[in-house]
Design an enzyme around this catalytic site. Structure first.
Site, PDB file in Angstrom:
ATOM      1  N   GLY A  96      30.154  69.044  20.116  1.00 21.72           N
ATOM      2  CA  GLY A  96      31.153  68.111  20.621  1.00 21.72           C
ATOM      3  C   GLY A  96      30.841  66.707  20.166  1.00 21.72           C
ATOM      4  N   GLU A 140      27.902  79.949  14.733  1.00 21.13           N
ATOM      5  CA  GLU A 140      29.101  80.730  15.075  1.00 21.13           C
ATOM      6  C   GLU A 140      30.045  80.883  13.886  1.00 21.13           C
ATOM      7  OE1 GLU A 140      28.427  77.680  16.109  1.00 21.13           O
ATOM      8  OE2 GLU A 140      30.219  76.422  16.276  1.00 21.13           O
ATOM      9  N   LYS A 160      68.749  88.353  16.933  1.00 22.85           N
ATOM     10  CA  LYS A 160      69.463  87.220  16.318  1.00 22.85           C
ATOM     11  C   LYS A 160      68.536  86.121  15.787  1.00 22.85           C
ATOM     12  CE  LYS A 160      73.606  86.971  16.728  1.00 22.85           C
ATOM     13  NZ  LYS A 160      74.526  87.836  16.013  1.00 22.85           N
ATOM     14  N   PRO A 161      67.529  85.693  16.585  1.00 21.98           N
ATOM     15  CA  PRO A 161      66.657  84.635  16.037  1.00 21.98           C
ATOM     16  C   PRO A 161      66.017  85.045  14.708  1.00 21.98           C
ATOM     17  CG  PRO A 161      66.187  84.984  18.375  1.00 21.98           C
ATOM     18  CD  PRO A 161      67.134  86.070  17.953  1.00 21.98           C
ATOM     19  N   LYS A 165      66.059  91.173  21.326  1.00 25.27           N
ATOM     20  CA  LYS A 165      67.120  90.443  20.621  1.00 25.27           C
ATOM     21  C   LYS A 165      66.726  90.163  19.168  1.00 25.27           C
ATOM     22  CE  LYS A 165      70.257  90.049  23.739  1.00 25.27           C
ATOM     23  NZ  LYS A 165      71.533  90.764  23.472  1.00 25.27           N
ATOM     24  N   HIS A 174      26.078  75.084  13.088  1.00 23.47           N
ATOM     25  CA  HIS A 174      27.088  75.902  13.764  1.00 23.47           C
ATOM     26  C   HIS A 174      26.994  77.353  13.290  1.00 23.47           C
ATOM     27  CE1 HIS A 174      29.263  72.655  15.821  1.00 23.47           C
ATOM     28  NE2 HIS A 174      28.842  71.925  14.810  1.00 23.47           N
ATOM     29  N   CYS A 187      24.479  72.438  18.012  1.00 22.68           N
ATOM     30  CA  CYS A 187      24.759  71.077  17.557  1.00 22.68           C
ATOM     31  C   CYS A 187      24.565  70.079  18.704  1.00 22.68           C
ATOM     32  CB  CYS A 187      26.144  71.025  16.926  1.00 22.68           C
ATOM     33  SG  CYS A 187      26.270  69.693  15.723  1.00 22.68           S
ATOM     34  N   GLU A 246      58.639  69.563   7.034  1.00 25.88           N
ATOM     35  CA  GLU A 246      57.393  69.423   6.259  1.00 25.88           C
ATOM     36  C   GLU A 246      57.099  70.646   5.405  1.00 25.88           C
ATOM     37  OE1 GLU A 246      56.106  69.457  10.199  1.00 25.88           O
ATOM     38  OE2 GLU A 246      57.992  68.463   9.803  1.00 25.88           O
ATOM     39  N   ARG A 294      26.628  63.925  12.863  1.00 31.70           N
ATOM     40  CA  ARG A 294      26.057  62.669  12.355  1.00 31.70           C
ATOM     41  C   ARG A 294      24.620  62.506  12.802  1.00 31.70           C
ATOM     42  NH1 ARG A 294      31.112  61.087  14.330  1.00 31.70           N
ATOM     43  NH2 ARG A 294      32.488  60.719  12.577  1.00 31.70           N
ATOM     44  N   MET A 324      22.242  71.530  21.193  1.00 36.48           N
ATOM     45  CA  MET A 324      20.828  71.450  20.817  1.00 36.48           C
ATOM     46  C   MET A 324      20.312  70.049  21.067  1.00 36.48           C
ATOM     47  SD  MET A 324      19.117  70.022  17.967  1.00 36.48           S
ATOM     48  CE  MET A 324      17.740  70.350  16.875  1.00 36.48           C
ATOM     49  N   GLN A 325      21.100  69.048  20.700  1.00 33.99           N
ATOM     50  CA  GLN A 325      20.666  67.656  20.872  1.00 33.99           C
ATOM     51  C   GLN A 325      20.420  67.359  22.356  1.00 33.99           C
ATOM     52  OE1 GLN A 325      23.848  65.432  18.998  1.00 33.99           O
ATOM     53  NE2 GLN A 325      23.227  66.000  16.921  1.00 33.99           N
TER      54      GLN A 325
HETATM   55  N1  GLN Z   1      28.170  64.378  18.177  1.00 33.58           N
HETATM   56  C1  GLN Z   1      27.016  64.976  17.619  1.00 33.58           C
HETATM   57  C2  GLN Z   1      26.700  64.464  16.237  1.00 33.58           C
HETATM   58  O1  GLN Z   1      27.520  63.823  15.634  1.00 33.58           O
HETATM   59  C3  GLN Z   1      27.162  66.486  17.581  1.00 33.58           C
HETATM   60  C4  GLN Z   1      28.227  66.958  16.652  1.00 33.58           C
HETATM   61  C5  GLN Z   1      28.591  68.399  16.909  1.00 33.58           C
HETATM   62  O2  GLN Z   1      28.257  68.966  17.923  1.00 33.58           O
HETATM   63  N2  GLN Z   1      29.330  68.987  15.996  1.00 33.58           N
HETATM   64  O3  GLN Z   1      25.638  64.672  15.717  1.00 33.58           O
END
Ligand code: GLN
Length: 538
Positions: free
Chosen positions: A353, A508, A188-189, A186, A506, A380, A148, A461, A383-384
């Site tokens: 997540g 971070e 060689k690689p 080594k 986010h 994210c 690729e 979302r 927090m929710q």
């Molecule tokens: N799953 C949640 C949403 O879609 C949080 C997304 C996330 O944490 N990045 O809003």
């Protein structure tokens, strides 16, 4: 046109090409040059947005909403520049563009081929990413010899013709393995991977050699001879206690001087690396430690929360504490004794997540932190879940059957926005990239940021449901930040709590080693205070 440093990798993957690229960028920037970094990923995905964090680690998001490889996060942290969509190329992006042009008839009946059409598209993107810069660093993902990667290697070979050989440096990052049985390093690689590069017409100018054992001068001379580079261009990089030491090591090895020499750029004044030295010192030798529970759902993959982990360390560097991050699988908290499982923690972080798995564990962790005055930072999804926990356990809202119900949280306080509702079958669309947010005076967030107007990056979302705002606020949850543009709640806090802050964005992604993100800074400060209190009591 800018000048270019092309970084390839040999022998194995995971040699730290991204850190090398970031470090070179940091060093060149310290020389007063205008630099940026481009990542080329030879996979067929158009971007990293659809990639599973278990396989590929975190998806990094830029201000302009591009979902990219996590190496862009390293780049931003090392060169302290904001990158964009044009800093990330994939095979998928190139091919879909060329095929779209072909369908449109742009090639006027010609036969469309990898060379020159694909390779030209690649070069044009490289040139565009380098516009207005002194030096563009280009990292080619994967390992030399991969099928690729070939069009990209051909494209960067041609770049020397296009930009002039004197404006291009090829830097090959390779492995010098140590054979235990022979008690020997080594070469060689490395010889073979350099041969592979030369076969396609790229003569590397320098070799960055990753090794676990020191290389003596004889070894360097041998590599230099076989690979046709001067001995001073054989750069040794041993495993470092922290990635933030890599710029310092590469400078000690003379890498930046060499690049400047090859590119014909002035190199008289030494770069001032004192802030990197301070970062390393404070990372390595802090007098105290805080233990942070990272209650997530991708905790087995070491890179799934890469920027979160880095941002926590940035907070530690600022407050002179070691941040010991202990991963807790959110799912494991479900139906278990949460206070027992989390009692070690001086602070709890619930990261982002997707999907239902683990959310009940996150909710349990949020409840524990709220009730026991343990510092909590939610990001994210985190927090929710703080909002859902508060709605359930404080407001006693058990609105089980609502059309707005979020399947991931089984609660309508977090919902899909109206305009997303009709896209539900497609999984909705994501809110991606930077949005402005106004902070509420007198909140912890406003204090942490030191300003009332911020901009943060999003990738989600679901949203806080404004229909419940009053009910939640009258029960004590404070909305501390709102995206006024769309009237969306972005930050929630709990007044009177040591540190209970959740952000829909986010943060971070914008944290830097010398400039921690304000919410991570505030969180680690609270965790340090909490740790000291706990020690006093003990
Ligand atoms: N799953 C949640 C949403 O879609 C949080 C997304 C996330 O944490 N990045 O809003």
């Amino acid at each position: 046109m800018s000048k270019y440093v092309f970084i390839t990798g040999g022998v194995v993957s995971s040699l730290g090409k991204g850190i090398t690229a970031g470090s070179i960028g940091a060093l060149l920037k310290k020389r007063g040059l205008k630099v940026s970094i481009l990542k080329i990923d030879p996979y067929l995905n158009v971007d990293a947005g659809t990639m599973n964090p278990f396989q590929h680690g975190e998806v990094f998001v830029t201000d302009d909403g591009a979902e990219t490889d996590l190496d862009l996060g390293h780049y931003e942290r090392f060169i302290d520049e904001t990158l964009s969509e044009k800093n990330s190329i994939t095979t998928g992006k190139i091919y879909s563009n060329v095929i779209r042009k072909e369908r449109r008839g742009d090639y006027l009946g010609g036969t469309v081929q990898v060379i020159p059409h694909i390779t030209n598209d690649i070069q044009e993107r490289i040139i565009r990413a380098g516009n207005g810069l002194d030096v563009l660093i280009v990292e080619i993902g994967g390992t030399v010899g991969d099928i690729e990667g070939q069009p990209f290697l051909e494209a960067i070979r041609q770049m020397a013709v296009r930009a002039g050989r004197e404006n291009v440096v090829y830097c090959h990052v390779t492995l010098i393995p140590y054979l235990e049985a022979a008690k020997e390093l080594k070469t060689k690689p490395t010889q073979h991977s350099v041969q592979e590069l030369r076969r396609i017409g790229i003569l590397p100018n320098m070799l960055v050699c990753r090794t676990s054992h020191p290389m003596d001068i004889g070894m360097k001379n041998k590599i230099a001879l076989f690979c046709d580079v001067p001995p001073e261009a054989v750069i040794e990089v041993r495993d470092e206690p922290t990635i933030y030491n890599v710029p310092i090591s590469l400078h000690r090895e003379g890498l930046d001087d060499l690049i400047l020499k090859y590119l014909g750029l002035p190199s008289e004044n030494e770069p001032d690396l004192s802030d990197w030295a301070r970062v390393v010192d404070r990372y390595m030798n802090p007098p105290e430690e805080v233990k942070i529970a990272l209650v997530g759902k991708y905790v087995q993959h070491k890179d799934a929360y890469l920027s979160v982990v880095e941002a926590l360390h940035h907070g530690g560097i600022a407050h002179n504490v070691r941040v010991n991050i202990i991963s807790v699988e959110a799912e494991d908290l479900e139906g278990s004794d949460v206070s027992e499982a989390l009692k070690f923690a001086d602070g709890i972080l619930i990261p982002g997540g997707f999907g239902e798995r683990g959310v009940e564990g996150m909710i349990a962790a949020a409840k524990y932190a709220r009730e026991n005055n343990v510092p909590l930072l939610g990001i994210c999804l985190g927090m929710q879940m703080m909002v859902v926990e508060f709605a359930r356990n404080v407001c006693k809202l058990h609105d089980a059957h609502s059309k707005e119900m979020n399947p991931a949280t089984l609660h309508p306080v977090i919902h899909l926005m109206e305009e997303q509702e009709n896209l539900r079958d497609l999984g909705g669309t994501m809110r991606l990239g930077a949005y402005p947010c106004d902070l509420v005076e007198g909140t912890k967030s406003a204090e942490a940021y030191g300003t009332l107007h911020i901009s943060e990056r999003h990738r989600h979302r679901y949203e806080f449901n404004n229909a419940y705002r009053e009910r939640l606020e009258s029960n004590g949850l404070k909305v501390a930040g709102v995206c006024t543009e769309r009237d969306l709640v972005e930050i929630v806090e709990l007044p009177g709590h040591i540190w209970y802050v959740g952000g829909q964005f986010h943060g971070e992604l914008k944290s830097r080693p010398v400039r921690p993100h304000p919410l991570f800074d505030g969180f680690i400060k609270a965790a340090s205070d909490y740790m000291r209190e706990k020690q006093k009591e003990a």
